[in-house]
Each structure stands twice: as C-alpha cells, then as structure tokens.
Design an enzyme around this catalytic site. Structure first.
Site, PDB file in Angstrom:
ATOM      1  N   LYS A  46     -11.634  -5.206  -7.534  1.00 50.78           N
ATOM      2  CA  LYS A  46     -12.862  -5.483  -6.813  1.00 50.78           C
ATOM      3  C   LYS A  46     -12.822  -4.930  -5.387  1.00 50.78           C
ATOM      4  O   LYS A  46     -13.871  -4.662  -4.789  1.00 50.78           O
ATOM      5  CB  LYS A  46     -13.067  -7.010  -6.704  1.00 50.78           C
ATOM      6  CG  LYS A  46     -13.213  -7.719  -8.000  1.00 50.78           C
ATOM      7  CD  LYS A  46     -13.399  -9.224  -7.715  1.00 50.78           C
ATOM      8  CE  LYS A  46     -12.886 -10.079  -8.818  1.00 50.78           C
ATOM      9  NZ  LYS A  46     -12.841 -11.497  -8.431  1.00 50.78           N
ATOM     10  N   GLY A  47     -11.635  -4.783  -4.841  1.00 49.37           N
ATOM     11  CA  GLY A  47     -11.477  -4.507  -3.405  1.00 49.37           C
ATOM     12  C   GLY A  47     -12.242  -3.318  -2.856  1.00 49.37           C
ATOM     13  O   GLY A  47     -12.665  -3.335  -1.704  1.00 49.37           O
ATOM     14  N   ASP A 102      -9.387   0.379  -1.685  1.00 49.57           N
ATOM     15  CA  ASP A 102      -9.434  -0.341  -0.418  1.00 49.57           C
ATOM     16  C   ASP A 102      -8.148  -0.198   0.382  1.00 49.57           C
ATOM     17  O   ASP A 102      -8.168   0.072   1.566  1.00 49.57           O
ATOM     18  CB  ASP A 102      -9.768  -1.832  -0.639  1.00 49.57           C
ATOM     19  CG  ASP A 102      -8.817  -2.530  -1.613  1.00 49.57           C
ATOM     20  OD1 ASP A 102      -7.955  -1.861  -2.213  1.00 49.57           O
ATOM     21  OD2 ASP A 102      -8.936  -3.758  -1.780  1.00 49.57           O
ATOM     22  N   ASP A 105      -0.753  -0.349  -0.759  1.00 45.07           N
ATOM     23  CA  ASP A 105       0.371  -1.178  -0.321  1.00 45.07           C
ATOM     24  C   ASP A 105       1.659  -0.623  -0.934  1.00 45.07           C
ATOM     25  O   ASP A 105       2.234   0.323  -0.417  1.00 45.07           O
ATOM     26  CB  ASP A 105       0.095  -2.633  -0.713  1.00 45.07           C
ATOM     27  CG  ASP A 105       1.147  -3.583  -0.165  1.00 45.07           C
ATOM     28  OD1 ASP A 105       1.974  -3.155   0.654  1.00 45.07           O
ATOM     29  OD2 ASP A 105       1.157  -4.764  -0.558  1.00 45.07           O
ATOM     30  N   LYS A 133      -0.811   1.019   4.224  1.00 41.45           N
ATOM     31  CA  LYS A 133       0.167   0.261   5.012  1.00 41.45           C
ATOM     32  C   LYS A 133       1.344   1.155   5.368  1.00 41.45           C
ATOM     33  O   LYS A 133       1.842   1.894   4.520  1.00 41.45           O
ATOM     34  CB  LYS A 133       0.644  -0.967   4.248  1.00 41.45           C
ATOM     35  CG  LYS A 133      -0.404  -2.064   4.191  1.00 41.45           C
ATOM     36  CD  LYS A 133       0.163  -3.340   3.613  1.00 41.45           C
ATOM     37  CE  LYS A 133      -0.958  -4.349   3.419  1.00 41.45           C
ATOM     38  NZ  LYS A 133      -0.495  -5.567   2.740  1.00 41.45           N
ATOM     39  N   PHE A 154      -0.462  -8.749   5.839  1.00 36.42           N
ATOM     40  CA  PHE A 154      -1.524  -9.081   4.890  1.00 36.42           C
ATOM     41  C   PHE A 154      -2.862  -9.125   5.618  1.00 36.42           C
ATOM     42  O   PHE A 154      -3.016  -9.830   6.614  1.00 36.42           O
ATOM     43  CB  PHE A 154      -1.248 -10.400   4.169  1.00 36.42           C
ATOM     44  CG  PHE A 154      -2.023 -10.501   2.888  1.00 36.42           C
ATOM     45  CD1 PHE A 154      -1.504 -10.010   1.696  1.00 36.42           C
ATOM     46  CD2 PHE A 154      -3.309 -11.041   2.872  1.00 36.42           C
ATOM     47  CE1 PHE A 154      -2.239 -10.053   0.522  1.00 36.42           C
ATOM     48  CE2 PHE A 154      -4.056 -11.096   1.713  1.00 36.42           C
ATOM     49  CZ  PHE A 154      -3.515 -10.607   0.526  1.00 36.42           C
ATOM     50  N   ASP A 161      -9.408  -9.222  -0.135  1.00 34.70           N
ATOM     51  CA  ASP A 161      -9.472 -10.687  -0.180  1.00 34.70           C
ATOM     52  C   ASP A 161      -8.125 -11.331   0.130  1.00 34.70           C
ATOM     53  O   ASP A 161      -7.068 -10.714  -0.004  1.00 34.70           O
ATOM     54  CB  ASP A 161      -9.895 -11.149  -1.575  1.00 34.70           C
ATOM     55  CG  ASP A 161      -8.787 -10.919  -2.610  1.00 34.70           C
ATOM     56  OD1 ASP A 161      -8.361  -9.760  -2.768  1.00 34.70           O
ATOM     57  OD2 ASP A 161      -8.318 -11.902  -3.212  1.00 34.70           O
ATOM     58  N   ARG A 167     -13.880 -11.404   1.259  1.00 39.49           N
ATOM     59  CA  ARG A 167     -14.303 -10.022   0.968  1.00 39.49           C
ATOM     60  C   ARG A 167     -15.554  -9.640   1.763  1.00 39.49           C
ATOM     61  O   ARG A 167     -15.789  -8.472   2.038  1.00 39.49           O
ATOM     62  CB  ARG A 167     -14.607  -9.854  -0.531  1.00 39.49           C
ATOM     63  CG  ARG A 167     -13.387  -9.986  -1.429  1.00 39.49           C
ATOM     64  CD  ARG A 167     -13.743  -9.534  -2.842  1.00 39.49           C
ATOM     65  NE  ARG A 167     -12.773  -9.963  -3.835  1.00 39.49           N
ATOM     66  CZ  ARG A 167     -11.659  -9.285  -4.132  1.00 39.49           C
ATOM     67  NH1 ARG A 167     -11.365  -8.183  -3.503  1.00 39.49           N
ATOM     68  NH2 ARG A 167     -10.831  -9.733  -5.054  1.00 39.49           N
TER      69      ARG A 167
HETATM   70  P1  IMP Z   1      -0.354  -1.974  -4.397  1.00 38.87           P
HETATM   71  O1  IMP Z   1      -0.416  -1.827  -5.873  1.00 38.87           O
HETATM   72  O2  IMP Z   1       0.829  -2.771  -3.937  1.00 38.87           O
HETATM   73  O3  IMP Z   1      -0.497  -0.672  -3.634  1.00 38.87           O
HETATM   74  O4  IMP Z   1      -1.533  -2.907  -3.979  1.00 38.87           O
HETATM   75  C1  IMP Z   1      -2.772  -2.476  -4.084  1.00 38.87           C
HETATM   76  C2  IMP Z   1      -3.789  -3.564  -4.194  1.00 38.87           C
HETATM   77  O5  IMP Z   1      -3.366  -4.842  -3.745  1.00 38.87           O
HETATM   78  C3  IMP Z   1      -4.901  -3.129  -3.295  1.00 38.87           C
HETATM   79  O6  IMP Z   1      -5.850  -2.508  -4.094  1.00 38.87           O
HETATM   80  C4  IMP Z   1      -5.404  -4.385  -2.695  1.00 38.87           C
HETATM   81  O7  IMP Z   1      -6.546  -4.788  -3.405  1.00 38.87           O
HETATM   82  C5  IMP Z   1      -4.302  -5.397  -2.873  1.00 38.87           C
HETATM   83  N1  IMP Z   1      -3.658  -5.639  -1.583  1.00 38.87           N
HETATM   84  C6  IMP Z   1      -2.531  -5.101  -1.112  1.00 38.87           C
HETATM   85  N2  IMP Z   1      -2.258  -5.513   0.132  1.00 38.87           N
HETATM   86  C7  IMP Z   1      -3.265  -6.357   0.445  1.00 38.87           C
HETATM   87  C8  IMP Z   1      -3.593  -7.084   1.640  1.00 38.87           C
HETATM   88  O8  IMP Z   1      -2.911  -7.052   2.677  1.00 38.87           O
HETATM   89  N3  IMP Z   1      -4.735  -7.811   1.588  1.00 38.87           N
HETATM   90  C9  IMP Z   1      -5.535  -7.861   0.498  1.00 38.87           C
HETATM   91  N4  IMP Z   1      -5.285  -7.186  -0.613  1.00 38.87           N
HETATM   92  C10 IMP Z   1      -4.156  -6.430  -0.635  1.00 38.87           C
HETATM   93 MG    MG Z   2      -7.537  -3.300  -4.854  1.00 38.88          MG
END
Ligand code: IMP
Ligand code: MG
Length: 176
Positions: A46-47, A102, A105, A133, A154, A161, A167
């Site tokens: 959703k982000g 969005d 990470d 990040k 975070f 969210d 959001r």
């Molecule tokens: P990744 O798979 O670890 O890169 O995380 C990606 C997803 O986790 C992103 O699409 C975000 O929706 C969510 N996410 C990662 N870090 C945060 C944060 O600090 N706040 C909110 N959502 C996050």
């Molecule tokens: Mg996401």
C-alpha cells in the site's frame, strides 16, 4: 495534526512543501527519460499509493498505471516473509516498466518484485523510490530515481505507515 501514534512521538523529518518540490523534479526527469517510450508505472501497495498519485500528475507523457500488492511487514516494525497479494494486470513483456516504491529498506521487497517483473521480459526496467535508507545491504538493488536518502530510522507519513496508522500524514516523521 497527529503528533503521536500508539504512544510513540513523531518528529518532523521532511515537510510537505519539500516533498512537492522533489516529486516535481522526479516527474520532470522521468518525462525527459521516457519520451517515445511505452511507460507503465507500477506502484507498490500500500505504501506507494500517495507517491504514485502525486508523481503521475507531474509526468507529461502517455502512461499506463498499475499496482502490485505485497505484504512484508507482518509485525509492526519487523520485516517478515514477502507474500504476493495482487499481481499487476497490465502486460509487461516488451514494455518500459517503472516500479514506484515508497521506501527502500533492506531491499527484500524490491528484490522480490524486480525478479518477478524481469521474468516477464520487459523492454526496460527501472525503479523509482521516494525514500532510501542509508545503510549497508546484503541485497543489491539499483534505484534509478531517488526522492530522499534518509537515516536508518523508522519513518511514517506520505503513504508509509506505523502499524497501519499515519499513511495520510502529508509530511514524513521519524517514529521515536
Ligand atoms: P524492505 O523490503 O526491507 O526494503 O522494506 C520495504 C518495505 O517496508 C517498504 O515498502 C515499506 O513499505 C516498509 N518499510 C520499511 N521501512 C519502513 C519505515 O521506516 N516505515 C514504514 N514502512 C517501512
Ligand atoms: Mg511498501
């Protein structure tokens, strides 16, 4: 405006005016880069919904829009296994795919989706992430368009969210 979520204080990180300016810059760049291309934007739900909605309105080209939905963060703030919930419906083969996310990470989500899309043989594939990040990652992800590089904290707002809250915040906040 909301100043806390679940008892955690929110500290302003990026103001909506700054966001607006950055989104316009990205849209301008994308418009230049995709002239004469068959641009399909795929937003990650959703982000990515707010970023995608703002971004497409700054792109002065014919575009198709689609979504992919995955769930990754099962527990409030900890990454879990990635699950494909909704696949994009648009044909991907031989088209110019721009994935709109969005926040990068660990890279696990983007790796999963990138591999899924690449297996469908697009003409080209790029990633646009509103935020990335600053951290060392085991997973290598090339992001072609980045809005903001942020510290490894975070964050919440502008589509992202904290436990499904926040959001709708127009700015980005760090959850303390
Ligand atoms: P990744 O798979 O670890 O890169 O995380 C990606 C997803 O986790 C992103 O699409 C975000 O929706 C969510 N996410 C990662 N870090 C945060 C944060 O600090 N706040 C909110 N959502 C996050
Ligand atoms: Mg996401």
């Amino acid at each position: 405006m909301v100043k806390e979520i679940r008892g955690r204080k929110l500290n302003l990180l990026i103001e909506s005016s700054e966001i607006k300016q950055k989104v316009c810059e990205l849209g301008k760049q994308i418009t230049e880069d995709y002239k004469d291309k068959d641009l399909v934007l795929i937003g990650i739900l959703k982000g990515g919904f707010i970023f995608l909605a703002d971004l497409v309105r700054t792109i002065e080209l014919k575009t198709e829009i689609d979504f992919i939905r995955v769930s990754s963060y099962k527990e409030e703030m900890y990454p879990g296994d990635i699950e494909l919930l909704t696949e994009p419906q648009s044909p991907i083969k031989d088209r110019d795919i721009l994935l709109v996310e969005d926040l990068l990470d660990t890279g696990g989500t983007l790796e999963f989706i990138r591999d899924l899309i690449l297996s469908n043989e697009p003409a080209s594939f790029k990633i646009c992430a509103f935020m990335t990040k600053r951290k060392t990652r085991d997973i290598a992800i090339d992001v072609d368009y980045v809005g903001f590089e942020i510290d490894d904290k975070f964050v919440v707002g502008y589509g992202t969210d904290f436990a499904e809250q926040g959001r709708n915040l127009p700015d980005i906040y760090v959850v303390e």
